[in-house]
Motif scaffolding. Structure first.
Motif, PDB file in Angstrom:
ATOM      1  N   LEU A 163      12.407 -42.013  11.306  1.00 50.27           N
ATOM      2  CA  LEU A 163      11.377 -43.071  10.688  1.00 50.27           C
ATOM      3  C   LEU A 163      11.829 -43.795   9.648  1.00 50.27           C
ATOM      4  N   ALA A 164      12.887 -43.747   9.471  1.00 52.42           N
ATOM      5  CA  ALA A 164      13.685 -44.517   8.024  1.00 52.42           C
ATOM      6  C   ALA A 164      14.356 -45.803   8.797  1.00 52.42           C
ATOM      7  N   ILE A 165      14.582 -46.686   7.862  1.00 55.43           N
ATOM      8  CA  ILE A 165      15.492 -47.973   8.209  1.00 55.43           C
ATOM      9  C   ILE A 165      14.933 -48.667   9.581  1.00 55.43           C
ATOM     10  N   SER A 166      13.587 -48.859   9.750  1.00 56.68           N
ATOM     11  CA  SER A 166      13.210 -49.383  10.802  1.00 56.68           C
ATOM     12  C   SER A 166      12.125 -50.419  10.502  1.00 56.68           C
ATOM     13  N   VAL A 167      12.083 -51.430  11.345  1.00 58.97           N
ATOM     14  CA  VAL A 167      11.007 -52.361  11.346  1.00 58.97           C
ATOM     15  C   VAL A 167       9.877 -52.220  12.400  1.00 58.97           C
ATOM     16  N   PHE A 168       8.938 -52.136  12.265  1.00 65.27           N
ATOM     17  CA  PHE A 168       7.664 -52.076  13.278  1.00 65.27           C
ATOM     18  C   PHE A 168       7.062 -53.043  13.371  1.00 65.27           C
ATOM     19  N   ASP A 169       6.951 -53.637  14.658  1.00 70.22           N
ATOM     20  CA  ASP A 169       6.287 -54.966  14.930  1.00 70.22           C
ATOM     21  C   ASP A 169       4.893 -54.894  14.776  1.00 70.22           C
ATOM     22  N   ASP A 170       4.059 -53.829  15.093  1.00 72.37           N
ATOM     23  CA  ASP A 170       2.689 -53.803  14.867  1.00 72.37           C
ATOM     24  C   ASP A 170       2.378 -52.498  14.953  1.00 72.37           C
ATOM     25  N   TYR A 171       1.081 -52.181  14.894  1.00 71.90           N
ATOM     26  CA  TYR A 171       0.392 -50.643  14.652  1.00 71.90           C
ATOM     27  C   TYR A 171       0.694 -50.108  15.919  1.00 71.90           C
ATOM     28  N   ASP A 172       0.780 -50.393  17.176  1.00 71.68           N
ATOM     29  CA  ASP A 172       1.474 -49.539  18.455  1.00 71.68           C
ATOM     30  C   ASP A 172       2.817 -49.297  18.151  1.00 71.68           C
ATOM     31  N   ALA A 173       3.746 -50.001  17.804  1.00 71.06           N
ATOM     32  CA  ALA A 173       5.029 -49.596  17.615  1.00 71.06           C
ATOM     33  C   ALA A 173       5.122 -48.488  16.563  1.00 71.06           C
ATOM     34  N   ILE A 174       4.243 -48.443  15.489  1.00 72.90           N
ATOM     35  CA  ILE A 174       4.103 -47.369  14.551  1.00 72.90           C
ATOM     36  C   ILE A 174       3.772 -46.188  15.228  1.00 72.90           C
ATOM     37  N   VAL A 175       2.733 -46.140  15.810  1.00 69.03           N
ATOM     38  CA  VAL A 175       2.243 -44.812  16.804  1.00 69.03           C
ATOM     39  C   VAL A 175       3.163 -44.541  17.591  1.00 69.03           C
ATOM     40  N   ASP A 176       3.900 -45.070  18.314  1.00 70.17           N
ATOM     41  CA  ASP A 176       4.842 -44.817  19.233  1.00 70.17           C
ATOM     42  C   ASP A 176       6.202 -44.087  18.605  1.00 70.17           C
ATOM     43  N   ALA A 177       6.534 -44.766  17.341  1.00 71.88           N
ATOM     44  CA  ALA A 177       7.671 -44.072  16.613  1.00 71.88           C
ATOM     45  C   ALA A 177       7.141 -42.754  16.338  1.00 71.88           C
ATOM     46  N   CYS A 178       6.056 -42.458  15.518  1.00 69.00           N
ATOM     47  CA  CYS A 178       5.472 -41.548  14.962  1.00 69.00           C
ATOM     48  C   CYS A 178       5.356 -40.222  15.934  1.00 69.00           C
ATOM     49  N   CYS A 179       4.745 -40.720  16.996  1.00 65.74           N
ATOM     50  CA  CYS A 179       4.683 -39.822  18.276  1.00 65.74           C
ATOM     51  C   CYS A 179       6.114 -39.312  18.599  1.00 65.74           C
ATOM     52  N   ASP A 180       6.930 -40.056  18.909  1.00 69.04           N
ATOM     53  CA  ASP A 180       8.321 -39.806  19.300  1.00 69.04           C
ATOM     54  C   ASP A 180       9.127 -38.895  18.310  1.00 69.04           C
ATOM     55  N   ALA A 181       8.988 -39.367  17.069  1.00 65.12           N
ATOM     56  CA  ALA A 181       9.604 -38.421  15.990  1.00 65.12           C
ATOM     57  C   ALA A 181       8.741 -37.024  15.974  1.00 65.12           C
ATOM     58  N   TRP A 182       7.626 -36.967  16.071  1.00 66.48           N
ATOM     59  CA  TRP A 182       7.118 -35.572  15.852  1.00 66.48           C
ATOM     60  C   TRP A 182       7.314 -34.775  16.921  1.00 66.48           C
ATOM     61  N   ASN A 183       7.269 -35.455  18.244  1.00 69.31           N
ATOM     62  CA  ASN A 183       7.454 -34.604  19.632  1.00 69.31           C
ATOM     63  C   ASN A 183       8.977 -34.007  19.565  1.00 69.31           C
ATOM     64  N   ARG A 184       9.816 -34.976  19.173  1.00 73.27           N
ATOM     65  CA  ARG A 184      11.146 -34.461  19.333  1.00 73.27           C
ATOM     66  C   ARG A 184      11.228 -33.099  18.071  1.00 73.27           C
ATOM     67  N   PHE A 185      10.502 -33.371  17.034  1.00 73.71           N
ATOM     68  CA  PHE A 185      10.740 -32.185  15.961  1.00 73.71           C
ATOM     69  C   PHE A 185      10.203 -30.869  16.703  1.00 73.71           C
ATOM     70  N   ALA A 186       8.878 -31.256  17.363  1.00 76.58           N
ATOM     71  CA  ALA A 186       8.135 -29.876  17.801  1.00 76.58           C
ATOM     72  C   ALA A 186       8.823 -29.319  18.918  1.00 76.58           C
ATOM     73  N   THR A 187       9.777 -30.026  19.618  1.00 71.55           N
ATOM     74  CA  THR A 187      10.509 -29.047  20.644  1.00 71.55           C
ATOM     75  C   THR A 187      11.761 -28.447  20.137  1.00 71.55           C
TER      76      THR A 187
END
Length: 359
Positions: free
Chosen positions: A317-341
């Protein structure tokens, strides 16, 4: 022409020299033993030297050393280690300086810095003990004492260390007091919960770069963000998370329902969390298989989910530029799901010895 070198030492045969080479942990000495074994077997000096990675003159020198000193002469002679210039008592005092930190008051009243540098410690050593040491030597002293350069964690000025220690020591009793009557006697799970805000401004992290450079990374200046509601059970290596637009009571209710579904059947969960306003109040709906246990005020260091946020930011989640709210949500979901597995990672990051209540 110089006379051919002769191996005059005969207490070891060529076969015994080969066996000694096989047992040796010194690769260079082992090659020298094999070269001399070849000489004893009648191989010419040029072939013996080249076979063992040296020239004839070098082989001649090692044969002379072997004749004079035996196997011990085939190892490189190293000078004795230089004695440490600080006594044990002085090293103990040096360690106390490192632990206490510098005095930021200007020199000569204080140390004039907010964190120790090797040159500052070297100056204090010279002033206190009258011993001049190089910065590299100061670094060796620090390494010998077990110190490394580490990132610091924030500490709230109102933190109460005694309350934190009391919470850890009394954790089993606090868990027992938090349980409703219907949950007594059931197997227990300890969960930790927290929220993190992830936004367009983002965070920076460490990267590999050439020494002496100041690497650059993108960082946005806009202000949209989302919240990750995360909870982990280190004993089982499981996690439950949601990404929400707000951190409020309805979002917390949704997260509690998510956690309740992740608790093992027939088990009661004690959820350890901080005292944020949306973690309590009349609108909070706590599922029957969860009990809440609130941490002491200003004690984020007691919540291992803080380390989970650090892990997510450092890796995804660091060193990233998010275009809009949906991009933030997608990045957060992807990071959490990768961690949760990764149950082993969850257990490694979130396990705390003081939080063990099951035998």
């Amino acid at each position: 022409m110089s006379a051919a070198v002769q191996v005059t030492r005969r207490e070891l045969t060529a076969a015994e020299l080969r066996r000694a080479a096989g047992r040796s942990r010194d690769a260079k000495a082992a090659r020298r033993m094999l070269a001399i074994a070849l000489v004893l077997e009648g191989v010419d000096r040029q072939t013996a030297a080249e076979t063992c990675g040296m020239d004839r003159q070098t082989l001649r020198d090692w044969v002379h050393r072997y004749n004079a000193e035996g196997l011990a002469g085939l190892s490189n002679h190293r000078g004795g280690a230089q004695p440490r210039r600080l006594s044990p008592a002085q090293m103990a005092e040096f360690a106390s300086w490192v632990e206490a930190g510098p005095d930021p008051a200007p020199v000569p009243v204080g140390d004039g810095v907010v964190r120790w540098r090797r040159q500052d410690l070297g100056r204090r050593i010279a002033e206190r003990f009258g011993v001049e040491v190089h910065e590299r030597t100061v670094g060796k002293y620090l390494a010998a004492l077990g110190y490394r350069r580490l990132s610091v964690r924030p500490r709230h000025p109102k933190t109460d260390p005694e309350a934190q220690e009391g919470f850890k020591k009394g954790f089993p009793d606090a868990v027992a007091a938090a349980l409703p009557e219907a949950a007594r006697g059931k197997p227990l799970e300890i969960w930790f919960q927290d929220e993190a805000r992830v936004g367009q401004q983002g965070t920076l992290t460490r990267i590999w770069a050439k020494r002496g450079t100041r690497p650059r990374a993108p960082r946005d200046t806009r202000f949209q963000w989302a919240y990750i509601f995360g909870a982990v059970c280190p004993d089982r290596g499981v996690a439950a998370g949601l990404v929400m637009p707000f951190a409020d009571t309805p979002a917390m209710n949704a997260h509690l329902a998510e956690i309740a579904g992740a608790v093992a059947p027939g088990t009661h969960a004690v959820l350890v969390l901080d005292g944020a306003g949306w973690h309590g109040g009349g609108g909070l709906v706590v599922p029957d298989n969860i009990s809440l246990l609130v941490l002491p005020p200003y004690s984020p260091e007691l919540n291992p989910v803080e380390n989970v946020w650090q892990y997510l930011r450092a890796n995804w989640l660091a060193i990233s530029v998010f275009d809009d709210y949906d991009a933030i949500v997608d990045a957060c979901c992807d990071a959490w799901n990768r961690f949760a597995t990764q149950p082993a990672v969850i257990a490694s990051i979130a396990s705390r010895e003081w939080a063990k209540v099951n035998p």
